[in-house]
Design a protein around this motif. Structure first.
Motif, PDB file in Angstrom:
ATOM      1  N   THR A 245       0.557  -0.877   0.442  1.00 16.55           N
ATOM      2  CA  THR A 245      -0.124  -0.077  -0.005  1.00 16.55           C
ATOM      3  C   THR A 245       1.058   1.156   0.183  1.00 16.55           C
ATOM      4  O   THR A 245       0.472   2.417  -0.595  1.00 16.55           O
ATOM      5  CB  THR A 245      -1.039  -0.346   1.330  1.00 16.55           C
ATOM      6  N   THR A 246       2.346   1.151   0.194  1.00 21.82           N
ATOM      7  CA  THR A 246       3.132   2.128   0.302  1.00 21.82           C
ATOM      8  C   THR A 246       3.442   2.418  -0.899  1.00 21.82           C
ATOM      9  O   THR A 246       4.014   3.737  -1.393  1.00 21.82           O
ATOM     10  CB  THR A 246       3.462   2.330   1.387  1.00 21.82           C
ATOM     11  N   GLU A 247       3.933   1.338  -1.127  1.00 24.90           N
ATOM     12  CA  GLU A 247       5.042   1.327  -2.465  1.00 24.90           C
ATOM     13  C   GLU A 247       3.865   1.634  -3.851  1.00 24.90           C
ATOM     14  O   GLU A 247       4.905   2.602  -4.947  1.00 24.90           O
ATOM     15  CB  GLU A 247       5.941   0.530  -2.241  1.00 24.90           C
ATOM     16  N   ILE A 248       3.161   1.197  -4.019  1.00 25.31           N
ATOM     17  CA  ILE A 248       2.421   0.865  -4.948  1.00 25.31           C
ATOM     18  C   ILE A 248       0.547   2.131  -4.912  1.00 25.31           C
ATOM     19  O   ILE A 248       0.460   2.569  -5.559  1.00 25.31           O
ATOM     20  CB  ILE A 248       1.406  -0.349  -5.663  1.00 25.31           C
ATOM     21  N   GLY A 249       0.172   1.966  -3.341  1.00 28.64           N
ATOM     22  CA  GLY A 249      -1.299   2.844  -3.210  1.00 28.64           C
ATOM     23  C   GLY A 249      -2.121   2.299  -3.908  1.00 28.64           C
ATOM     24  O   GLY A 249      -1.651   0.728  -4.472  1.00 28.64           O
TER      25      GLY A 249
ATOM     26  N   THR B 263      -5.807   3.678  -0.997  1.00 25.83           N
ATOM     27  CA  THR B 263      -4.844   2.847  -0.913  1.00 25.83           C
ATOM     28  C   THR B 263      -5.177   1.399  -0.921  1.00 25.83           C
ATOM     29  O   THR B 263      -4.377   0.849  -1.578  1.00 25.83           O
ATOM     30  CB  THR B 263      -3.111   3.451  -0.652  1.00 25.83           C
TER      31      THR B 263
ATOM     32  N   PHE C 189       7.574   6.228  -5.678  1.00 24.74           N
ATOM     33  CA  PHE C 189       6.623   5.314  -5.389  1.00 24.74           C
ATOM     34  C   PHE C 189       5.128   6.366  -6.169  1.00 24.74           C
ATOM     35  O   PHE C 189       4.118   7.116  -5.201  1.00 24.74           O
ATOM     36  CB  PHE C 189       6.433   5.076  -3.865  1.00 24.74           C
ATOM     37  N   PRO C 190       4.876   6.229  -6.703  1.00 25.53           N
ATOM     38  CA  PRO C 190       4.283   7.466  -7.811  1.00 25.53           C
ATOM     39  C   PRO C 190       2.735   6.750  -7.131  1.00 25.53           C
ATOM     40  O   PRO C 190       2.344   6.143  -7.355  1.00 25.53           O
ATOM     41  CB  PRO C 190       4.530   7.357  -9.188  1.00 25.53           C
ATOM     42  N   GLN C 191       2.024   8.244  -7.016  1.00 21.13           N
ATOM     43  CA  GLN C 191       0.398   8.317  -6.352  1.00 21.13           C
ATOM     44  C   GLN C 191       0.169   8.973  -5.777  1.00 21.13           C
ATOM     45  O   GLN C 191       1.451  10.181  -5.674  1.00 21.13           O
ATOM     46  CB  GLN C 191       0.742   7.347  -5.087  1.00 21.13           C
TER      47      GLN C 191
ATOM     48  N   ARG D  77      -8.626  10.548   5.993  1.00 18.55           N
ATOM     49  CA  ARG D  77      -8.376  11.300   5.026  1.00 18.55           C
ATOM     50  C   ARG D  77      -8.605  12.709   4.886  1.00 18.55           C
ATOM     51  O   ARG D  77      -8.326  13.006   3.132  1.00 18.55           O
ATOM     52  CB  ARG D  77      -8.164   9.905   3.566  1.00 18.55           C
TER      53      ARG D  77
ATOM     54  N   GLN E 109       2.271   7.610   5.274  1.00 21.81           N
ATOM     55  CA  GLN E 109       2.691   7.998   3.963  1.00 21.81           C
ATOM     56  C   GLN E 109       4.042   8.020   3.121  1.00 21.81           C
ATOM     57  O   GLN E 109       4.799   6.671   3.254  1.00 21.81           O
ATOM     58  CB  GLN E 109       1.298   7.511   2.957  1.00 21.81           C
TER      59      GLN E 109
ATOM     60  N   ARG F 196       6.962   6.837   5.900  1.00 24.13           N
ATOM     61  CA  ARG F 196       7.254   5.284   5.991  1.00 24.13           C
ATOM     62  C   ARG F 196       7.982   5.334   4.633  1.00 24.13           C
ATOM     63  O   ARG F 196       8.965   4.206   3.998  1.00 24.13           O
ATOM     64  CB  ARG F 196       6.125   4.606   5.341  1.00 24.13           C
ATOM     65  N   MET F 197       7.922   6.471   3.065  1.00 26.84           N
ATOM     66  CA  MET F 197       8.842   6.316   1.972  1.00 26.84           C
ATOM     67  C   MET F 197       9.815   7.027   2.455  1.00 26.84           C
ATOM     68  O   MET F 197      10.516   6.914   1.118  1.00 26.84           O
ATOM     69  CB  MET F 197       7.389   7.098   1.159  1.00 26.84           C
TER      70      MET F 197
END
Ligand SMILES: [Zn+2]
Ligand SMILES: [Zn+2]
Ligand SMILES: [Zn+2]
Ligand SMILES: [Zn+2]
Lengths: 446, 446
Positions: free
Chosen positions: A39-43, A273, B94-96, B188, B216, B219-220
């Motif tokens: 959920t963090t790296e892709i969302g 996400t 991590f594109p989002q 959110r 988020q 975490r990144m």
């Protein structure tokens, strides 16, 4: 005691092994870490999108990293649909913005929107029993509240307006539909989700208002003859797009062709996400396999982990799996999916008619009650293979709060409780291991 | 007992009257109905907007309807600011999309946005202690969590980054700032709120991420050397706009020139419908006056209800009131504002040095503890007149959950508990009545 029913060849050794699996899962953060990273790296990972494609690649890497074998993607295509502008404005008598989102698959309004009077139906059933015609050019508002329940029993009834609201309103001449979100919260998040058009009715746009916005519109309608709404929803269909299922295995040592299938779905809606729906299911199933692998156990049967694609738009991954694996479905010993968050499992349900004793022993080992006589299709993506005769079971998670978050922007990782998730991982690991060791193949139709 | 301290001329009759007021308020839905109708019929009411103007007209009508006299608008002008596009995208790794909102008063990014690496500061204090320079062209991310407390004690410390984050980052060369929202929820919703620029620092744009989005981003950043963010915020200043305070009175029979002032603020942020902040304060103060009027009581002093305009952008209504009323401030006997939701009042605070006995008797009648030695400025819009010597008191509401909703889209009417609100109305009615009857003028500086 249920353990007396266990049909395994070596009761004592299974028990010790099983206890080890449970202890490891409960002490660790196997599924939790996987769900966090996904959920963090892709969302968000909407079916058919480039993000879902990245999620597949991510899952391939993760499956390899935890030691699964035969890791591969099984591709298929899905109809693409993209969200556009989405706004709702009360024009009169009380000008203001309402929070709305388009339902998946909805057609668009014109770019300048649809401005029309609202006709109020307290429930979907009220709309169904309304006479044909009579709603020409109106915006239909369907309210109706969803009941909270641990097993999500309120979802089916509440979801009828989402599925069929546009068809029923369209039949009667309406220009568009807004529904109270299918959800149990009172936050200002609309809930999206797939809708369908009947083939013989002109499609009209449909969106969902958040709970508080539906309240607001209801208050306005209560005292007013006419409420005029301007609705702009510009989603579009974008043709066929790639999707796929990601598969990894612990290949069985004695009966490698026989398969115990554990799964979740990799796609999510575009708003959140996809943590509880269904990053949790990916984490729980892959995390369970990881627990078995780290214990150095060699199952007799193959334990197959499946990350289904495109569940949200109509179980596309589940149907594609059946299509791709039809020749080996007879070798599928037991299948399940986690797709109801990561709340505490409070019940084991089973669709099997043979070998129920194994599942009772498993439930006993996990201290989870076995629900006598309660059948299950094993989860949404398991349904298509269950229809082909694959035996199924399900861990019923406590989903009391699941529909607070379901299909909203608020479905994010912070909502997952690590301890509750660990119990899910333990349950999946225990079940997968015990099913892979059992003498029975769970089939009455041999 | 505190009742022994009461300085009223006729203790017994006040008690009976007071009990009647309390009973009426507790049995009714006075403030609740007013807040419901204001938030439904007007919705968001941002300072200076046409919606705030409609809210003033609405309030004039409502004040007349409940029987207040001398109902009028006292106009003033405020600097206008309008929200524009607001998006935040992680470009890499991590594109989002992240959920963001501009802080009130922020300058804009270029239309194409600012794309830059993020520099992380766990707290505002970490940024303050960073060396000058060194952040050239970067996007500064300031995190830091706000503590929950019944009295909102965590707000002041947490709010420093909102107020001064752009100045401190700007001084060090940053291109823009994102903060973790000043709030106590994990939903959110970004929390907006006013920010300020120091006059000697080049202004840079600043926005707030929702709690889950801040998680988020944290975490990144934890595992990555570089996180690149694209930020588009296009709010704009739109020059002077009209605002105003709405005033209504129950004119006193014996000392009409002496004023007991009860109030809330009429403006809200643009994201929600301003229910807890501060439709509740309008409902509580006007509802309290309504209870007194419906009881047919004739206070000796004038009870003045004020709906302040433009509180959110810098207490504009509070300052305008002092300016317009400077000649009669010496006749203001006691003043208070409700601006902390509608949770149960658990404490009476007082800034007075004379006549404390009246407030103790009032607290006793309401069964609310009197907070010995705890002073108060009476509420945000009362601050300016308190600085001019007006005696103040405050009902401390339980605001444990107030900052879950504060300045978010989720500040909507469904969040108000009617029973808790009724207790607030009872407290305001009791206080206003007893202060209007009291011999003391609450002033030590005669
Ligand atoms: Zn799902
Ligand atoms: Zn779903
Ligand atoms: Zn306020
Ligand atoms: Zn405020």
């Amino acid at each position: 005691a249920p353990t007396a029913d266990v049909s395994s060849a070596n009761n004592a050794s299974v028990s010790e092994t099983v206890q080890g699996l449970i202890d490891s899962a409960m002490a660790g953060s196997y599924g939790y870490d996987i769900t966090r990273d996904l959920t963090t790296e892709i969302g968000a990972r909407m079916a058919g999108t480039e993000a879902e494609a990245r999620a597949r690649e991510w899952t391939v890497e993760k499956f390899k990293e935890i030691g699964l074998q035969n890791v591969r993607i099984e591709p298929f295509t899905v109809p693409g649909w993209e969200r556009g502008v989405e706004t709702a404005e009360v024009v009169s008598p009380f000008p203001q913005t309402l929070f709305i989102t388009a339902l998946g698959g909805s057609v668009a309004t014109p770019e300048e929107g649809i401005t029309a009077d609202v006709v109020y139906f307290p429930t979907f059933e009220d709309l169904e029993s309304a006479p044909e015609g009579g709603l020409d050019g109106k915006i239909v508002f369907i309210s109706g509240r969803m009941e909270k329940a641990p097993d999500g029993a309120g979802y089916g009834p509440a979801n009828r307006k989402r599925r069929s609201g546009a068809t029923e309103a369209g039949k009667r001449g309406a220009a568009a539909v807004v529904i109270r979100s299918v959800g149990t919260d009172s936050h200002r998040f609309p809930h999206t989700g797939q809708m369908r058009y009947a083939p013989d009715v002109e499609p009209i746009p449909i969106g969902a208002l958040s709970g508080p916005d539906a309240d607001q519109l209801e208050r306005m309608l209560k005292n007013q003859e006419e409420v005029e709404l301007k609705l702009v929803l510009t989603p579009k269909s974008v043709g066929d797009l790639p999707s796929g299922n990601v598969i990894g295995e612990i290949v069985g040592t004695e009966r490698p062709d026989e398969i115990v299938l554990i799964s979740g779905h990799l796609d999510s809606w575009d708003l959140g996400t996809g943590a509880i729906d269904d990053g949790a299911g990916i984490g729980i199933s892959a995390g369970a396999a990881q627990v078995i692998l780290e214990a150095g156990l060699k199952p007799k049967r193959t334990i197959r982990v499946v990350a289904f694609g495109a569940e949200e738009i109509g179980l596309k991954g589940g149907f594609a799996y059946v299509e791709a694996h039809k020749d080996e479905l007879a070798n599928h010993v037991l299948a399940t999916e986690s797709d109801f968050g990561a709340g505490l499992v409070y019940e084991v349900q089973s669709g099997v008619t043979e070998g129920e004793g194994v599942l009772k022993a498993m439930a006993s080992a996990m201290s989870i009650p076995f629900a006598e006589g309660k059948t299950t299709n094993g989860g949404p993506d398991i349904g298509p293979m269950a229809n082909e005769g694959v035996p199924t079971m399900r861990f019923q998670q406590d989903g009391t709060d699941y529909f607070d978050l379901h299909h909203t922007p608020d479905d994010t990782f912070d909502k997952i409780d690590p301890k509750e998730m660990a119990q899910n991982v333990a349950a999946f690991a225990t079940m997968a291991w015990m099913a892979s060791e059992a003498e029975t193949d769970f089939r009455a139709d041999k």
